[in-house]
Design an enzyme around this catalytic site. Sequence first.
Site, mmCIF file in Angstrom:
data_model
loop_
_atom_site.group_PDB
_atom_site.id
_atom_site.type_symbol
_atom_site.label_atom_id
_atom_site.label_comp_id
_atom_site.label_asym_id
_atom_site.label_seq_id
_atom_site.Cartn_x
_atom_site.Cartn_y
_atom_site.Cartn_z
ATOM 1 N N ALA A 165 4.034 8.519 -0.749
ATOM 2 C CA ALA A 165 3.940 9.842 -1.365
ATOM 3 C C ALA A 165 3.729 9.285 -3.340
ATOM 4 O O ALA A 165 3.116 8.710 -2.835
ATOM 5 C CB ALA A 165 5.643 9.903 -1.352
ATOM 6 N N GLU A 180 10.494 8.387 -4.939
ATOM 7 C CA GLU A 180 9.472 9.375 -6.100
ATOM 8 C C GLU A 180 10.728 10.034 -7.267
ATOM 9 O O GLU A 180 9.959 9.965 -8.253
ATOM 10 C CB GLU A 180 8.842 10.554 -5.474
HETATM 11 N N1 0A1 Z 1 2.607 5.909 -6.753
HETATM 12 C C1 0A1 Z 1 3.550 6.011 -5.759
HETATM 13 C C2 0A1 Z 1 2.230 4.537 -4.393
HETATM 14 C C3 0A1 Z 1 1.015 5.672 -4.464
HETATM 15 C C4 0A1 Z 1 0.085 4.447 -4.858
HETATM 16 C C5 0A1 Z 1 -1.390 5.095 -4.820
HETATM 17 C C6 0A1 Z 1 -1.747 5.834 -4.430
HETATM 18 O O1 0A1 Z 1 -2.957 6.602 -4.270
HETATM 19 C C7 0A1 Z 1 -4.117 5.419 -4.109
HETATM 20 C C8 0A1 Z 1 -0.437 7.157 -3.973
HETATM 21 C C9 0A1 Z 1 1.063 7.293 -3.903
HETATM 22 C C10 0A1 Z 1 4.478 5.738 -5.059
HETATM 23 O O2 0A1 Z 1 5.204 3.827 -5.574
HETATM 24 O O3 0A1 Z 1 5.055 5.871 -4.357
HETATM 25 ZN ZN ZN Z 2 6.968 3.753 -6.244
#
Ligand code: 0A1
Ligand code: ZN
Length: 879
Positions: A268, A304
């Site tokens: 997510a 999230e």
């Molecule tokens: N920040 C999100 C994870 C995430 C990272 C990269 C993405 O696309 C390449 C998508 C989601 C989390 O930590 O949930």
């Molecule tokens: Zn995260």
Amino acid sequence: MKEGVAGKVIYRKNYLAYPWDIKQLNLHIAVGVETTTVRAQMDFNLKSGFDSPQSIVLHGGDLQLLSITLNDRRLSEADYVIEGETLTIADAPATSVLKTEVQIHPSKNFALEGLYLSGEFLLTQCEAQGFRKITWFPDRPDVMTTYRVTLEADQLAFPVLLSNGNEVGRGELPGGRHWVRWDDPFPKPSYLFALVAGDLALVEDRFTTRSGREVSLRIYVEEENLDRCEHAMESLINAMRWDEKRFNLEYDLNIYHIVATNDFNMGAMENKSLNIFNSKYVLARPDTATDADYQGIEGVIGHEYFHNWTGNRVTCQDWFQLTLKEGLTVFRDEEFSADMQSRAVKRIRVIRDLRSRQYPEDDGPMSHPIRPDQYSEINNFYTATIYQKGATIIRMYHTLLGEDGFQKGMKLYFERHDGQAVTCDDFLAAMADANDVNLDRFGRWYSQSGTPQVKVTDNYDSETGTYTLKLEQHTAPTHDQQDKHSLVLPFALGLLSEDGKELPLQLETEASATVGTRLLIIEKAQQEFIFINLPEKPVPSLFRDFSAPVKVQYEYTQQQLATLIAHDSDPFVRWDAAQQMAQTAILEQCANHRQDREMSLDVSLLRAFEGVLSDREADPALLAEALVLPDEDYLAEQMDVVDVDGIHAARNYIKSRLANELQELFSERYSDLNDAQAYRKSAADMARRSLKNICLSYLMETDVGESLASDQLGSSDNMTDTLAAIRGLVLMDSGLAETALSDFEIKWKDDALVMDKWFIMQAIKPGRETVVLVRKLMDHPAFSIQNPNKVRALIGVFSMLNPTGFHADNGSGYEFHADRVIELDALNPQIAARMASAFNRWKRYDEGRKALMKAQLQRIASAENLSGDVTEIISNALK
Ligand code: 0A1
Ligand code: ZN
């Protein structure tokens, strides 16, 4: 050159601040499936401290540039330089208004990064560097600005138009079109931008924050999934309440959106007020989702949501700091789940996961510290190290400072850095300053990769009642880093008498004893603790609650392990002792198997399992964890040269012997728990189902298994019980398995998430024949190589969770898998790179398998047009 193209390495030490402030980003996006047109306006102001003139550097990828103006002057190609993914305008005036217009093509975007199509609707994924596939912009997390976004589209095809922040206007346009405007008052980096456009249905609820802010909570899904959102909504509300209570953090806007998609590279994404979720982490109904799915949803919804403060309000200066937001947010979601469910069970699952996924990573070709010093493709660094080990390191702050001290640190962190893009050092400084302690040495955890080994030896002097405990820490060189230092290790210790009583702890320097867990700190390579006044030789209970992410070596006798299993006050230590006992037993039988000697069952293990099964007091979920034998991959990690078939045979042997020796107990427990009660979602019911189904999995090794599974399947009213029954039939190769699978398929053929489970049950079946089946299943109408969930379910499970299938000694699994990596790379490099990492441990196998894997790695390496993502993984593996 494109960042991340093979060979182009980016170094942390080369960080340079961006010279410009951007007051606001105005976007006008005319949304269309084939073509989307994006107009952007950015107001640049030179930051104080930077000499004028400066260049403006923007990032872009796969953009068709229609026009670009600077202070209303249209620029020609002579006025800027485009090189790879950067566009540079030299010597820009200190106040510059830049306007661009580009076109992009969502329906041709299979990488699922930037703007893309999922089913009938369009959505974005911008972390880490996807925004540059939407428009030209300084696509780096330290450039934060407010966004005003006007979305325009055909009203019929795209009735819902969402972006970050608050809706501030909408209207109709000629030709059946309409527009909606969104204003996000919080400055944010581009990776948190999101838009969603399509015909989605909505479930709505409300939350009133502690200070009285009314928040509308909206979950958008495809119409047919409206009846599967209840648990996600409940989880969101629980997360909001929990963050107020535990971290004193409130939500800051009047609206919170969650959108579920079947097409998503990860779990997510925390885009400000517009989270986008893999539908696996939103949709659940008792008949479609297992208890593990329900728990996963709670955890990811929490994760999230918690990012809103740890990630969004305070973000990362650069991508080397990724663990600043991820480690901290995983720690927060783990605590949330622990507070919502059983703390002990959650801890054990987290630790099992760390050991089975992160330890091998730390010991393999992609080894990196939680704050890496270099990368070539940032997408390859969304790893168990950054996330799970990062969370463990945050947990160590918590262990060292206590809940109050930790919360003081968090408070100072937000006071200092709200609205900023900062570093891991800033976090450490806030924790240190708020508690008036020096954490400099602790900071080494950020820069050192590898899992420390702690060798523990002890000596009891019965004359004096003195017990000496000696600890030696050592971190072996890793692929990325030769020289290692001693780390600060919180060492939570207890001492037990042989009959399991907690002994008083008194160091020789102390005037009196204390009872219970003692927190000691290890900082040096070798350290000794001398305890006095001990009436007998104690059984040491080491690193209680897994107080540091280390591998402990202590020569426990079976008797000592039995004492810990039966009596220790720390659930992790009890569980770990049972795992160690089982591991020793299995690895011994593995050696016997290799040498063609007869295998046998260790009596201590039998007695320990008997004890666990007879325990009517403990939480059933905890007992279930204790009964799960270490998995084959984890056992493989304990061997110098992995014996794939030996491990499989030995583990099966032990399981089957335990099942048959203890059949009566397993049956009794199973039938007590199988009480024909209707499904309920409570933690207690989930705990009961987990113990019931682990009992069933043992009973499948006995002659009553097949009929129990078949009865359970016939009467099940929930997916947990259904899957446990079918899985049992499939694994035992029952004649009933085929019908069970085909009934399941007929019932769920149009349900993407449930069909993932159907693929998994088949991909995981041990043995070299499975590759044939997996290949055939790729032609199934429910399978699509373009869909990451399908790829993970069928190909990922086969290559990463089916050792006897993937590592078949004829190399058929390897060849199949290499073909898939190459095929995927042309579509979705991120997913291809994840799949490619299945070969990472190749050097740990026998010569035959090593050669076969190496040949496949070389074949992938020589494929045409290989992405930077896959190149980084493969070239590290081959190094
Ligand atoms: N920040 C999100 C994870 C995430 C990272 C990269 C993405 O696309 C390449 C998508 C989601 C989390 O930590 O949930
Ligand atoms: Zn995260």
